[in-house]
Design a protein around this motif. Structure first.
Motif, PDB file in Angstrom:
ATOM      1  N   MET A 162       6.718  12.779   2.599  1.00  0.00           N
ATOM      2  CA  MET A 162       7.440  11.504   2.623  1.00  0.00           C
ATOM      3  C   MET A 162       6.808  10.540   3.616  1.00  0.00           C
ATOM      4  N   LEU A 163       6.206  11.094   4.647  1.00  0.00           N
ATOM      5  CA  LEU A 163       5.560  10.278   5.670  1.00  0.00           C
ATOM      6  C   LEU A 163       4.218   9.723   5.177  1.00  0.00           C
ATOM      7  N   ALA A 164       3.585  10.459   4.274  1.00  0.00           N
ATOM      8  CA  ALA A 164       2.215  10.133   3.853  1.00  0.00           C
ATOM      9  C   ALA A 164       2.033   8.686   3.369  1.00  0.00           C
ATOM     10  N   PRO A 165       2.913   8.154   2.528  1.00  0.00           N
ATOM     11  CA  PRO A 165       2.667   6.779   2.071  1.00  0.00           C
ATOM     12  C   PRO A 165       2.803   5.737   3.183  1.00  0.00           C
ATOM     13  N   VAL A 166       3.694   5.973   4.136  1.00  0.00           N
ATOM     14  CA  VAL A 166       3.927   4.945   5.147  1.00  0.00           C
ATOM     15  C   VAL A 166       2.990   5.081   6.349  1.00  0.00           C
ATOM     16  N   ALA A 167       2.693   6.312   6.745  1.00  0.00           N
ATOM     17  CA  ALA A 167       1.796   6.533   7.886  1.00  0.00           C
ATOM     18  C   ALA A 167       0.729   7.536   7.446  1.00  0.00           C
ATOM     19  N   PRO A 168      -0.229   7.073   6.651  1.00  0.00           N
ATOM     20  CA  PRO A 168      -1.136   8.005   5.973  1.00  0.00           C
ATOM     21  C   PRO A 168      -2.007   8.847   6.905  1.00  0.00           C
ATOM     22  N   HIS A 169      -2.356   8.313   8.081  1.00  0.00           N
ATOM     23  CA  HIS A 169      -3.303   9.044   8.939  1.00  0.00           C
ATOM     24  C   HIS A 169      -2.646  10.218   9.659  1.00  0.00           C
ATOM     25  N   GLN A 186      -1.082  15.145  -3.014  1.00  0.00           N
ATOM     26  CA  GLN A 186       0.070  16.004  -3.323  1.00  0.00           C
ATOM     27  C   GLN A 186       1.045  15.260  -4.232  1.00  0.00           C
ATOM     28  N   SER A 187       1.881  16.041  -4.877  1.00  0.00           N
ATOM     29  CA  SER A 187       2.924  15.430  -5.704  1.00  0.00           C
ATOM     30  C   SER A 187       4.137  15.128  -4.850  1.00  0.00           C
ATOM     31  N   TRP A 188       4.812  14.078  -5.223  1.00  0.00           N
ATOM     32  CA  TRP A 188       6.054  13.715  -4.550  1.00  0.00           C
ATOM     33  C   TRP A 188       7.067  14.844  -4.791  1.00  0.00           C
ATOM     34  N   PRO A 189       7.766  15.278  -3.732  1.00  0.00           N
ATOM     35  CA  PRO A 189       8.682  16.418  -3.902  1.00  0.00           C
ATOM     36  C   PRO A 189       9.858  16.089  -4.832  1.00  0.00           C
ATOM     37  N   GLN A 190      10.380  17.139  -5.437  1.00  0.00           N
ATOM     38  CA  GLN A 190      11.534  16.986  -6.319  1.00  0.00           C
ATOM     39  C   GLN A 190      12.822  17.167  -5.518  1.00  0.00           C
ATOM     40  N   ASP A 250       0.831  -1.195   0.000  1.00  0.00           N
ATOM     41  CA  ASP A 250       0.000   0.000   0.000  1.00  0.00           C
ATOM     42  C   ASP A 250       0.875   1.258   0.000  1.00  0.00           C
ATOM     43  N   ALA A 251       1.915   1.233   0.830  1.00  0.00           N
ATOM     44  CA  ALA A 251       2.802   2.398   0.889  1.00  0.00           C
ATOM     45  C   ALA A 251       3.407   2.661  -0.483  1.00  0.00           C
ATOM     46  N   ARG A 252       3.779   1.595  -1.158  1.00  0.00           N
ATOM     47  CA  ARG A 252       4.402   1.771  -2.461  1.00  0.00           C
ATOM     48  C   ARG A 252       3.378   2.243  -3.495  1.00  0.00           C
ATOM     49  N   ALA A 253       2.165   1.733  -3.408  1.00  0.00           N
ATOM     50  CA  ALA A 253       1.113   2.181  -4.322  1.00  0.00           C
ATOM     51  C   ALA A 253       0.848   3.671  -4.114  1.00  0.00           C
ATOM     52  N   ARG A 254       0.836   4.089  -2.863  1.00  0.00           N
ATOM     53  CA  ARG A 254       0.639   5.508  -2.556  1.00  0.00           C
ATOM     54  C   ARG A 254       1.798   6.354  -3.099  1.00  0.00           C
ATOM     55  N   PHE A 255       2.999   5.825  -2.950  1.00  0.00           N
ATOM     56  CA  PHE A 255       4.183   6.515  -3.479  1.00  0.00           C
ATOM     57  C   PHE A 255       4.050   6.708  -4.993  1.00  0.00           C
ATOM     58  N   LYS A 256       3.613   5.648  -5.668  1.00  0.00           N
ATOM     59  CA  LYS A 256       3.438   5.729  -7.123  1.00  0.00           C
ATOM     60  C   LYS A 256       2.387   6.780  -7.485  1.00  0.00           C
ATOM     61  N   TYR A 308       1.245   8.755 -11.086  1.00  0.00           N
ATOM     62  CA  TYR A 308       0.564   7.635 -11.720  1.00  0.00           C
ATOM     63  C   TYR A 308      -0.890   7.581 -11.294  1.00  0.00           C
ATOM     64  N   ASN A 309      -1.714   7.135 -12.199  1.00  0.00           N
ATOM     65  CA  ASN A 309      -3.085   6.803 -11.870  1.00  0.00           C
ATOM     66  C   ASN A 309      -3.036   5.363 -11.382  1.00  0.00           C
ATOM     67  N   VAL A 310      -3.211   5.172 -10.075  1.00  0.00           N
ATOM     68  CA  VAL A 310      -2.936   3.871  -9.471  1.00  0.00           C
ATOM     69  C   VAL A 310      -4.220   3.093  -9.193  1.00  0.00           C
ATOM     70  N   LEU A 311      -4.213   1.844  -9.616  1.00  0.00           N
ATOM     71  CA  LEU A 311      -5.284   0.921  -9.254  1.00  0.00           C
ATOM     72  C   LEU A 311      -4.719  -0.049  -8.229  1.00  0.00           C
ATOM     73  N   PHE A 312      -5.310  -0.069  -7.047  1.00  0.00           N
ATOM     74  CA  PHE A 312      -4.841  -0.964  -5.990  1.00  0.00           C
ATOM     75  C   PHE A 312      -6.069  -1.656  -5.398  1.00  0.00           C
ATOM     76  N   PRO A 313      -6.496  -2.743  -6.013  1.00  0.00           N
ATOM     77  CA  PRO A 313      -7.756  -3.371  -5.632  1.00  0.00           C
ATOM     78  C   PRO A 313      -7.572  -4.502  -4.609  1.00  0.00           C
ATOM     79  N   ILE A 314      -8.700  -4.952  -4.104  1.00  0.00           N
ATOM     80  CA  ILE A 314      -8.682  -6.055  -3.137  1.00  0.00           C
ATOM     81  C   ILE A 314      -9.967  -6.862  -3.300  1.00  0.00           C
TER      82      ILE A 314
END
Length: 866
Positions: A766-773, A792-796, A61-67, A72-78
RNA sequence: GCCGAAGUGGCGGAAUAGGCAGACGCGCACGACUCAAAAUCGUGUUCCUUCGGGAUUGAGGGUUCGAUUCCCUCCUUCGGCACCA
């Protein structure tokens, strides 16, 4: 003062509800963006989610959020793998209907999954036991049937006596050949079953060129398919049935051309050394070649072999047994008459069920020949190298040209390189240890066999067709109908799905429960309309999971298994995460399935999943596999209640190398929980800092601000790389380190400066994908930035900022670090060298001697040799 | 037996072009705060040491100025396959 202590349970619930309400993670086709299909293996509906489920899912999930933050337009289904034995076993044990049990479990698991705070697109949830899902599982079966890839065959199949069903070859595991699900040793049964012709794709499945999969999985699949190259050779049965010792080369033998025996061998170069032949006891020609005098002993041996389990038969150390049939075959390369034996070390399930035995060059044949005193003829002489005497004495000295092997004292079978001897036209041909065509001896003999019409190049596989019939209730019905007149025919597609009836008895009788249903199986023949019966077996649940990634595309679509528009946009799966335990099961089945669908014109491309990464296994605290029976299962629910999801997610990422896993240790959660609390404190603990802000913001030195900015961008660079590489533990440790830096900067009065503001912003992104809340709460409510941090966009990375201006370079004298010198990052080699040599400490260790050599390794180290 | 992966402090682990071994964290010890405890904060924490140093990434050897990293031999653990012709 407002209470601003960190209570994860409150903010986590709050944001989960808001994200769901706002449909924040809904994935919709958007042609303006590149797509990313991130897939994690769907859970089986066993009832409770444990850390075995969290471990692949939270980091994925963290990696999908990072993408997603990377544009990216991310599909992460379950979804849920909902058919299968445990549901039925629960029904038998507790009298709960499998459907009730399963859907109750799904409700609980869905709640647990939601508590993880993943960015799952729940609108795409798919459940394999839903009729709208298994309708298409059935439909796929029919498509495979139409392609000639589904067929029925009577054979000796693996049967689990506890689960009362047949199993696929892949689902029998380990040395003791036990059932993959329940661990019971399987037995063989002769049954007519449905198979998928997976072996048709054996060679293609060995090709991994298009996919980025772990070497380990590729190796496991390659070994499982077990391709071996060699030749087929045709032996005739000698019709002269008088007993003549083998090796006494009789000319003018008549032969029975109707009885050709085909053998497969990887060593056609040893054909001249074939001194007998062995059939599997079940070989169809056994009866034909058996002489009246041997009939009794042959029958007795066959009966005994049939009674023995495979485990007994295949026991490694078992002494070889066999009996002579009285029949003879003609070795086509030299017309030698060789006796035919039957022995259980030859398996009907591999090759042709008959072998040519070359005792001089095959360990097994050698043991057999020794025991039954059969001739041994050496046809490969080890290279006559004076430097390397042949091992174990000199077998070459014992046998001479024309020696029939009588009184042979050859000590062991020789399988090494050498030169062909006693082999007619091939004498002197070199043989190496390569397989197949790479071996000159093998290659030459194959060509010769073909030119003589007595054999040809051949390939054999260990891989077997996929047995998909299960004598169980809780699975997708096999949509086939049997009619006395027209045989097996598929149910017409407009009549799908063949619904699973609810009113069944689940008794472990060994018969399919559907067979015992009074009316269900009765139907009419799709060809003639006369009364006919349905197939009462159901499908292996691996069939359901072979295509679930397609159902996620459009779980409610009813004009086909998936909406082609969705398919065109999302497929193939870009990143697939899950356990390696499915290497030769699900991961092989789904590749086969995709190729079969491709050939049926249903899907495109050669592979379903482009990148695969396997996580390791979380063991219990006792270092054993987590299981209810061992009592070492750790329930996430309690720990979520105690520490919050963010602390657990990050702990799972931090505590292990993700691809390795390891034993669970609840104490370790304190580490990530403490870190998140410190994050919280840094962002919220501001009253007195705020007061001093205006007065003190200029107090931070340029150096402090510069250093803060440098650390931020260095961290960003590392974390970006680590996300790409699935290195979650270093992502967390980098975030911890940066937090420590930020605390230092705060001490140095950096708060309020532009560098500080940038640091806080980048930190939360940077924290958002790993600890989203916690990231969302601090972003929206503390920094006051626009909702949502997850949009938000990943910082440059600012490479300039990340650069060091002074660097510390260690100096070695004779291999030992003696000092560290500080030089400008722009310093050239000479400058670094002279600074290093100028060091007092370095000079001390040089003891006044002139350096023999000074090596300046980039800007990393200076090595002085005196 | 064959194939594959891995061995680094008390523990999880870091070191991603051959260049400072032990980052980050757990645990532990001591200190601050507290009536006290928890929480929090601070300091220390590979081993040995005659306090100069010395040893150290499963063991041994090799290449190199320099090896956790490359090569060879071996040991251990885990996983897969196993009479596959």
């Amino acid at each position: 003062m407002k209470d601003i202590s960190y209570v994860p349970q409150v903010i986590e619930k709050k944001w989960q509800a808001k994200w769901e309400k706002d449909k924040l993670y809904r994935a919709a086709i958007d042609n303006s963006k590149p797509k990313h299909y991130a897939l994690t293996m769907l859970p089986y509906t066993s009832g409770d989610l444990h850390f075995g489920h969290w471990y692949p899912m939270a980091p994925s999930d963290a990696r999908a959020r990072f993408k997603r933050m990377n544009g990216y337009n991310v599909l992460f289904p379950i979804g849920f793998d909902a058919f299968g034995l445990p549901a039925e076993n629960a029904a038998i044990k507790r009298g709960i209907h499998p459907k009730t049990w399963t859907y109750k479990n799904i409700d609980n698991m869905r709640r647990q999954l939601k508590s993880m705070g993943n960015m799952f697109d729940w609108s795409r949830e798919a459940i394999s036991a839903d009729p709208e899902y298994y309708k298409w599982t059935e439909w796929f079966f029919i498509q495979l049937f139409k392609q000639g890839l589904a067929y029925r065959k009577m054979s000796a199949v693996d049967w689990c006596p506890k689960d009362n069903t047949t199993l696929a070859r892949e689902q029998v595991v380990g040395e003791n050949r036990v059932c993959e699900r329940c661990g019971t040793p399987v037995i063989k049964k002769d049954l007519e079953q449905w198979f998928f012709k997976a072996t048709k794709y054996a060679d293609e499945l060995l090709n991994f060129d298009e996919i980025d999969w772990p070497e380990r999985v590729k190796t496991l699949q390659t070994n499982w398919i077990g391709r071996s190259e060699g030749a087929e050779v045709y032996f005739r049965v000698a019709s002269d049935r008088s007993s003549v010792p083998a090796g006494s080369n009789q000319s003018g033998l008549t032969t029975d051309n109707s009885s050709l025996i085909t053998v497969f061998t990887t060593r056609p170069d040893t054909l001249w050394g074939a001194t007998f032949m062995v059939f599997a006891p079940e070989h169809p020609l056994v009866d034909k070649v058996t002489m009246p005098e041997q009939r009794t002993s042959v029958e007795a041996y066959k009966t005994q072999a049939a009674r023995q389990s495979d485990i007994e038969r295949e026991a490694v150390d078992k002494e070889k047994t066999g009996v002579f049939t009285g029949g003879y075959a003609i070795n086509p390369v030299n017309n030698e008459r060789i006796p035919i034996w039957i022995a259980d070390y030859v398996l009907m399930s591999y090759g042709t069920g008959a072998i040519m035995a070359v005792p001089a060059h095959d360990e097994r044949d050698f043991a057999f020949a020794k025991k039954y005193d059969l001739p041994i003829v050496e046809v490969i002489k080890p290279d006559p190298s004076p430097l390397r005497p042949s091992p174990g004495g000199s077998p070459t000295g014992v046998l001479r040209e024309g020696d029939g092997g009588e009184g042979s004292t050859i000590p062991a079978a020789y399988a090494g390189a050498g030169v062909m001897v006693n082999s007619g036209p091939f004498d002197g041909t070199k043989v190496n240890t390569e397989k197949g065509r790479k071996n000159p001896g093998v290659s030459k003999v194959i060509d010769w066999l073909a030119s003589q019409g007595i054999g040809k190049e051949a390939v054999n596989y260990r891989y077997r067709d996929w047995l998909i019939s299960r004598q169980r209730y809780w699975g997708a019905p096999i949509p086939m109908v049997y009619c006395e007149k027209h045989g097996w025919n598929p149910v017409p597609e407009d009549q799908l799905p063949v619904l699973l009836p609810d009113d069944v008895e689940w008794k472990p009788t060994g018969e399919s429960p559907l067979k015992l249903h009074p009316t269900w199986k009765n139907t009419t023949c799709p060809v003639c309309g006369e009364p006919a019966v349905r197939e009462t077996d159901t499908m292996d649940t691996f069939m359901c999971s072979s295509w679930y990634h397609l159902r996620y595309l459009s779980p409610h679509y009813d004009k086909g298994p998936f909406d082609p528009k969705e398919y065109d946009y999302w497929m193939p799966v870009d990143t697939y995460t899950g356990g390696i335990e499915h290497a030769t099961m699900h991961l092989l089945y789904t590749r086969f399935f995709h190729k079969a669908l491709r050939d049926a014109g249903i899907v495109e491309g050669n592979e379903p999943m482009m990148q695969l990464r396997n996580q390791g296994i979380i063991l219990g605290a006792d270092n054993e596999k987590m299981s209810k029976s061992r009592g070492n299962v750790v329930a996430p629910d309690e720990l979520v209640a105690q520490h919050g999801t963010d602390a657990l997610r990050t702990y799972l990422m931090f505590a292990y190398r993700w691809q390795e896993g390891g034993p669970w240790n609840s104490q370790g959660i304190d580490g990530t929980a403490r870190w998140l609390r410190r994050v919280w404190t840094l962002f919220t603990d501001r009253p007195e800092r705020r007061l001093s802000l205006s007065k003190q913001q200029s107090k931070a030195s340029e150096d402090v601000k510069r250093t803060l900015r440098r650390r931020v961008h260095q961290t960003l660079k590392r974390i970006t790389r680590d996300f790409e590489n699935f290195e979650f533990n270093t992502i967390i440790s980098s975030l911890m380190e940066l937090l420590n830096e930020m605390y230092k900067a705060r001490e140095a009065e950096a708060v309020g400066n532009p560098e500080w503001n940038e640091a806080t912003e980048i930190y939360l992104k940077m924290l958002a994908p790993v600890a989203p809340h916690i990231a969302e709460e601090l972003w929206t409510n503390q920094l006051g930035k626009p909702y949502s941090v997850h949009q938000q966009s990943w910082p440059q990375v600012d490479e300039e900022a990340a650069k060091e201006d002074m660097i510390e370079i260690p100096v070695q004298v004779n291999g030992k670090v003696r000092d560290r010198v500080l030089v400008s990052a722009e310093a050239d080699e000479d400058e670094i060298k002279s600074t290093a040599l100028a060091s007092e400490v370095v000079q001390k260790y040089m003891e006044g001697k002139a350096p023999k050599k000074v090596i300046v390794a980039q800007k990393r180290l200076v090595s002085v040799v005196v």
